[in-house]
Every structure is written in structure tokens, then in C-alpha cells.
Design a protein around this motif. Structure first.
Motif, mmCIF file in Angstrom:
data_model
loop_
_atom_site.group_PDB
_atom_site.id
_atom_site.type_symbol
_atom_site.label_atom_id
_atom_site.label_comp_id
_atom_site.label_asym_id
_atom_site.label_seq_id
_atom_site.Cartn_x
_atom_site.Cartn_y
_atom_site.Cartn_z
ATOM 1 N N THR A 3 0.869 -1.173 0.000
ATOM 2 C CA THR A 3 0.000 0.000 0.000
ATOM 3 C C THR A 3 0.898 1.211 0.000
ATOM 4 O O THR A 3 1.839 1.310 0.789
ATOM 5 C CB THR A 3 -0.917 0.029 1.233
ATOM 6 N N GLU A 18 -3.033 6.874 -8.147
ATOM 7 C CA GLU A 18 -4.068 5.850 -8.299
ATOM 8 C C GLU A 18 -4.287 5.082 -7.007
ATOM 9 O O GLU A 18 -5.395 4.635 -6.722
ATOM 10 C CB GLU A 18 -3.666 4.881 -9.416
ATOM 11 N N SER A 19 -3.223 4.928 -6.194
ATOM 12 C CA SER A 19 -3.352 4.148 -4.979
ATOM 13 C C SER A 19 -4.276 4.789 -3.971
ATOM 14 O O SER A 19 -4.691 4.148 -3.013
ATOM 15 C CB SER A 19 -1.972 3.940 -4.351
ATOM 16 N N GLN A 21 -7.215 5.917 -4.767
ATOM 17 C CA GLN A 21 -8.569 5.693 -5.233
ATOM 18 C C GLN A 21 -9.018 4.293 -4.820
ATOM 19 O O GLN A 21 -8.254 3.333 -4.947
ATOM 20 C CB GLN A 21 -8.630 5.842 -6.754
ATOM 21 N N GLY A 23 -10.038 0.608 -4.354
ATOM 22 C CA GLY A 23 -9.988 -0.585 -5.191
ATOM 23 C C GLY A 23 -8.837 -0.637 -6.161
ATOM 24 O O GLY A 23 -8.663 -1.630 -6.855
ATOM 25 N N ASN A 24 -8.003 0.410 -6.233
ATOM 26 C CA ASN A 24 -6.988 0.449 -7.273
ATOM 27 C C ASN A 24 -5.664 -0.178 -6.861
ATOM 28 O O ASN A 24 -4.756 -0.264 -7.673
ATOM 29 C CB ASN A 24 -6.747 1.887 -7.739
ATOM 30 N N THR A 25 -5.521 -0.575 -5.596
ATOM 31 C CA THR A 25 -4.286 -1.243 -5.190
ATOM 32 C C THR A 25 -4.094 -2.531 -5.976
ATOM 33 O O THR A 25 -2.981 -2.840 -6.422
ATOM 34 C CB THR A 25 -4.306 -1.534 -3.681
ATOM 35 N N ASP A 27 -5.292 -3.122 -8.974
ATOM 36 C CA ASP A 27 -4.964 -2.744 -10.349
ATOM 37 C C ASP A 27 -3.488 -2.405 -10.476
ATOM 38 O O ASP A 27 -2.813 -2.810 -11.431
ATOM 39 C CB ASP A 27 -5.807 -1.546 -10.791
ATOM 40 N N LEU A 28 -2.982 -1.635 -9.514
ATOM 41 C CA LEU A 28 -1.573 -1.248 -9.548
ATOM 42 C C LEU A 28 -0.671 -2.475 -9.451
ATOM 43 O O LEU A 28 0.334 -2.572 -10.161
ATOM 44 C CB LEU A 28 -1.277 -0.277 -8.406
ATOM 45 N N ARG A 31 -0.764 -4.363 -12.772
ATOM 46 C CA ARG A 31 -0.022 -3.630 -13.812
ATOM 47 C C ARG A 31 1.486 -3.704 -13.567
ATOM 48 O O ARG A 31 2.275 -3.793 -14.509
ATOM 49 C CB ARG A 31 -0.473 -2.166 -13.854
ATOM 50 N N ALA A 363 0.800 4.750 -17.084
ATOM 51 C CA ALA A 363 0.043 3.950 -16.119
ATOM 52 C C ALA A 363 0.829 2.704 -15.738
ATOM 53 O O ALA A 363 0.881 2.313 -14.562
ATOM 54 C CB ALA A 363 -1.321 3.580 -16.688
ATOM 55 N N ALA A 367 2.837 2.115 -12.092
ATOM 56 C CA ALA A 367 2.584 0.911 -11.304
ATOM 57 C C ALA A 367 3.886 0.207 -10.947
ATOM 58 O O ALA A 367 4.060 -0.285 -9.818
ATOM 59 C CB ALA A 367 1.661 -0.029 -12.071
#
Length: 582
Positions: A3, A18-19, A21, A23-25, A27-28, A31, A363, A367
Motif C-alpha cells: 500500500t 491511483e493508490s 482511489q 480498489g486500485n491497489t 490494479d496497480l 499492472r 500507467a 505501477a
């Protein structure tokens, strides 16, 4: 999974991470793992580029007819490709069947060069990506890269009784072992391949006179009885170690300036790690340039400072100069002049590096940096190698793995391999704010929450571009004329991004183009890069003496006794500790 804990800087160039936002952990993390597999290249960006090109080509029957006619002419032997390629200079390539291999390869190059350019409707960035990718893929299949299609390799093998192939296999094995070795395992380098800072390079005598969590500041020992009052402060790029400007004694810009009677100071950036992930552009400005200027101001007794920036160091220096001349960010020091060496301030035409910069690419890169806390120097170096894959990858592999030869080491090659890491926040801010959105040139860049406008710069500027620069194309560097009304002396040096700057007096085949000082002063209005080039005078030799004379003209001619090293406070001998960090 990690995190991210990111500090929010008011007015910072980077959008909300992005972290932050919901739910985006996840996604990161996903990626970042994909980016590790692809070397940071976004497969989504690549597929979008090829879809754009292919669909518009499919809707262009006239273009396809031209390509078909070109293919038929090649098959019929009507169209003979023009072979101008250093890979095939050897006379053996003109003998059958090798001449046929070369002709077929060059015809393929011409075909795909035509197929990937001039397709109406394709977005310019997508067209550049497709054309670049096609060139890279074709270079993989050059007949020079393979044993049975390269006459030079076959002759070397025959002449040595196969020894060259054995040596090449051993070279490949050693390189593979070094690449696969764990990070904490010491693997010997090829004999003579490493130049050690403080022993072989970065040997100009000096002392570290200041240090904070980001920089060490080196003051170089005087080599003349009297010196100019105005100190020279050099801000190098933080992507690589500072000693590109203090290589071997014969090609050290630092040594040259000291020998001309200048008091020279140099920033040495700390090599960051995962604990420095939150360091941003503001930190590099405040703890880097501003802190060093304050020390230079004290050392010079309040005399104005000649500030010099190379590559990204020049970009950061331009930001600092605009901040100082605006009067809104504190004085820090008086500036006698600003010299920008191969440094961009407008990133609208960044050259081939721009191929790796779009929203999708960033992006994936964000990540990857989020996961690591930094961008590794080897990952950055891989991007630069890709831009020159023909010479830096394929030709090198052919020499070392097929012919059993090792490239003769030199100081510049060793420096190029001595990479550094880049903190997550700083590099993300730089890529998003400067490279992608061009905030600095378009008036949106802020430092410590206050706007930065290059139009505020009033200090005289000396700006150097280099003719074959793929990192900071000289026409892009030249755009500072559109952004600042300060007096600007522009010089175009021969060579590339590094070799064009490391251009010591006496170096063979060096030259530069410039306008006489009287012409620069009398020039009225803006001249385009091509207009400037057509009217510039070419001078054989190094641009260093031309610049040193310019520094003298933009300062007092008074010479004084050299200031005491660090005004009596020194921390240790140059090159310091930060340059030795790995």
C-alpha cells in the motif's frame, strides 16, 4: 501487495495517485507485474497504435496499391535498394550470396518504411510507435546478426580455427551469469571494463563542503593563483552519476574550468532507494538547486553565480532561475548567467523518447515504480538502448558473441553503465507534468504551490544543443527562445547527447555552430531553428573555449585570491560518498 503512502504536495504536477482511489491497489499490483514482464512497455498502448495503423491502412486502397507495386518491382529486380548501412561496409558483403541477403533485407526495410508512414488518418504518435517498432523488429533479422549469413563472422571463424566462436560463447556465458546472479553476489566484470570514481574518473582534486539528504556539494581545488569572483555551480542530471562532466583528466569539463581560473562547484545526487519513494520535484529543487546556490552564494561572498545545468539538471535549473527572477520564491543567490547544456524546457517535440510516453505507458510505469518505490537505473538504461538498438544491442552482440571480441572499454562507456535509481514521486511528476503535459512550457508548472513562468527569466543564457541528440533534440532545446525574453546565445555542437557535451579542446572531429556575439546582440525578433542554422558560422574544435569566454564577458573581470575550501568547513575529499552508492 504493497500500500503506497504518498505525501500530497500542494500544486504538485502529478494528479492524485491511483493508490488513493478505492480498489486500485489491486490494479496497480497487476499492472506492476505486467510491466516487469514487458520491460515497462504497455501492451495496451502498443495494440492501440497497431490497430490505428492497420485499420486506416485497410481503408486506403490507393496506399495498398502503391505497396503492391513496390513489392512487384522489388521481385522483378527493377527497384534496387540503396545500401547505406555501416553494418554492411565490409567488401565481403558485396559477394554472392551475401549481397543477395543484404538486398533482400534492405528491400524489406524500404517496404515497411513506406507501409508504416504516410497512412492518412493515423494519429501521429501511433504512426511513430508503429514505424519505430517495425524498424526494431527488422533489425532483429538483419543478416549481420546470424552466423551463416554474416561473411565477416564466417571468415573470422575460419581464420581462427573456430576460436572466435568459442570466445563468443564464453562471452555470452559470462554476461548471462552476471545478469542472473543475485543482487548481493559479486560477479567479476570483464578485465578493464570498470573505471572507478576517485581512481580512474572523477579525479579532479576537491572537497565535499556541504551535504544533506539529497546532495553532496563538491568544491574543486583552485589551480591558479587568482580566480574570478563569480563561482560556477554545475547541476548535473540525476538520471546518471555527475562525473560525466569530470571523466578522465584529459576530457574533464570541471578540470578545464578550474584551469581557466574559475571556482567550480558540483552537485552529486544521492542514489535513492525505496525509502525515498515520496521525494518529489519540489524536493529536488529545494534540497538540490536552491541549497547548492545558497552555499555558492556564501562561498563567493555574495558575488553572482554562473549556474550550469546538464540534461534534466538544466531543466531543473531553468525552473530555479525562473523562480528566483520572479521574486516570488526567495533570492537564494544572485545569478550572473545561466548555461543549459542539452537541456529541454519545452517537451512538445521530445524526440524518440516520446515514443515511450503516453497515458497508457505511464500507467504501467507508475505501477512499476509504485511497487518498487523507484525506477531502477537498468530499466531506464534499457529504454535508451532500445533507441539505438542497432549499435548498442545487435552490433555489439554480433561482435562479442559471434566474433568473440570485447569492445574496448572507455570512461564514457563505464559512466554510462553506472546508473542510478529515480524516486517514484519525482519521476512520476517529471513524466506526467513535464514530458506528457508540457506544463513548464505552457505555464501550468508550480513549485511549492507557486507558479513558474520561464518568461520571468531575465538572466543572460548560454544554451547548447547537439546535432545528433536523440534524448534532447536540438530543435527542442532551441525552443527556449520562445519561452524566455532573456538574452540567449545558442550554440549547436557536433556529436550526440553525451559526446557533444564532452567535447574537450584537441578532440578530433569536433566542431560547433554559432553566431558572433555582435550578431546575437543585434538580432531582432525570433529566428526559426532552420533560419538560425542557415546563418550560423561553423567553427572547428571544441565549444568549451567559446563558452568560457562568454562566462568571462558576463561577469566582472576582477580576479581575487581563491576562497578557502568550504570557507574552512569540509566534510571529506572528492568525489564524496554519494557517487559510490549502488
Amino acid at each position: 501487495m504493497k500500500t503506497a503512502q504518498l505525501k500530497v504536495v500542494p500544486g504538485a504536477a502529478t494528479p492524485s495517485p491511483e493508490s488513493e482511489q478505492p480498489g486500485n491497489t489491486l490494479d496497480l499490483y497487476l499492472r506492476s507485474q505486467m510491466a516487469r514482464l514487458t520491460g515497462g512497455v504497455s501492451p495496451i498502448a502498443m495494440s492501440l497504435a497497431f490497430q490505428d495503423w492497420w485499420q486506416h491502412l485497410a481503408a486506403s486502397p490507393g496506399k495498398r496499391s502503391e505497396l503492391a507495386a513496390q513489392s512487384l518491382a522489388a521481385l522483378a529486380g527493377v527497384a534496387k535498394p540503396v545500401v547505406e548501412d555501416s553494418r554492411f561496409d565490409n567488401a565481403a558483403w558485396r559477394q554472392w550470396p551475401f549481397s543477395q541477403y543484404v538486398n533482400s533485407f534492405k528491400q524489406a526495410e524500404q517496404f515497411w518504411g513506406q507501409a508504416t508512414t504516410g497512412v492518412r488518418g493515423v494519429a501521429p504518435h501511433h504512426a511513430e510507435v508503429v514505424a519505430f517498432t517495425a524498424r526494431q523488429l527488422l533489425d532483429m533479422y538483419s543478416p549481420s546478426n546470424y552466423l551463416w549469413t554474416n561473411p565477416e563472422v564466417l571468415r573470422a571463424a575460419a581464420a581462427s580455427g573456430g576460436r572466435s566462436l568459442i570466445d563468443g560463447a564464453l562471452n555470452w556465458r559470462r554476461d548471462l551469469c552476471r545478469r542472473l546472479a543475485p543482487p548481493d553476489m559479486a560477479v567479476p566484470e570483464p578485465t578493464g571494463s570498470s573505471y572507478v570514481p576517485g581512481q580512474d574518473v572523477a579525479v579532479t582534486p576537491g572537497q565535499v563542503i556541504y551535504s544533506n539528504e539529497l546532495i553532496e556539494l563538491i568544491q574543486y581545488s583552485p589551480q591558479t593563483e587568482k580566480v574570478y569572483r563569480e563561482p560556477v555551480l554545475i547541476v548535473p542530471s540525476w538520471i546518471m552519476k555527475y562525473y560525466i562532466l569530470d571523466l578522465s583528466p584529459h576530457n574533464s569539463l570541471v578540470r578545464y574550468l578550474v584551469q581557466q581560473g574559475h571556482t567550480v562547484l558540483m552537485l552529486s545526487w544521492r542514489n535513492p532507494d525505496q525509502h525515498d519513494r515520496n521525494m518529489g520535484m519540489d524536493d529536488y529543487l529545494q534540497l538540490g538547486v536552491f541549497a547548492a546556490l545558497e552555499q555558492a552564494d556564501q562561498l563567493g561572498g555574495g558575488a553572482p553565480v554562473h549556474a550550469v545545468g546538464y540534461c534534466l539538471g538544466g531543466t531543473l535549473l531553468a525552473i530555479a532561475a525562473a523562480a528566483i527572477d520572479s521574486g516570488e520564491h526567495g533570492q537564494h543567490a544572485k545569478l550572473a548567467s545561466i548555461s543549459l547544456l542539452a537541456a529541454q524546457t519545452d517537451f512538445s517535440e521530445p524526440g524518440e523518447l516520446g515514443l515511450f510516453i503516453d497515458d497508457s505507458e505511464l500507467a504501467f510505469l507508475d505501477a512499476l515504480m509504485w511497487d518498487q518505490g523507484y525506477l531502477d537505473g537498468d530499466q531506464m538504461a534499457a529504454s535508451f538502448q532500445l533507441l539505438h538498438a542497432r549499435d548498442l544491442v545487435w552490433s555489439r552482440m554480433m561482435r562479442e558473441y559471434l566474433m568473440g571480441e570485447r569492445s574496448a572499454p572507455n570512461d564514457l562507456m563505464s559512466w554510462n553503465a553506472d546508473s542510478t535509481r529515480l524516486p517514484f514521486r519525482m519521476h512520476s511528476e517529471y513524466l506526467h507534468g513535464l514530458f506528457l503535459r508540457n506544463d513548464l512550457a505552457e505555464g501550468r508548472y508550480t513549485a511549492q504551490g507557486k507558479p513558474i513562468a520561464l518568461s520571468d527569466i531575465r538572466t543572460p543564457m548560454f544554451v547548447v544543443g547537439t546535432e545528433r541528440d536523440h534524448v534532447s533534440p536540438w530543435r527542442s532545446v532551441y525552443k527556449i527562445h520562445l519561452l524566455s525574453g532573456a538574452p540567449i546565445d545558442f550554440v549547436l555542437a557536433s556529436g550526440g547527447h553525451n559526446a557533444g557535451i564532452v567535447s574537450e579542446p584537441g578532440h578530433a572531429n569536433r566542431s560547433y555552430r554559432s553566431h558572433p556575439a555582435s550578431t546575437q546582440a543585434q538580432a531582432a525578433g525570433y529566428s526559426s531553428p532552420d533560419e538560425w542554422l542557415n546563418s550560423a558560422e561553423r567553427t572547428e574544435g571544441s565549444w568549451w573555449p567559446h563558452w568560457q569566454q562568454w562566462l568571462v564577458r558576463h561577469a566582472g573581470r576582477e580576479r581575487v585570491a581563491p576562497p578557502a575550501m568550504g570557507l574552512g568547513r569540509v566534510l571529506g575529499p572528492a568525489p564524496g560518498n554519494f557517487v559510490l552508492q549502488h
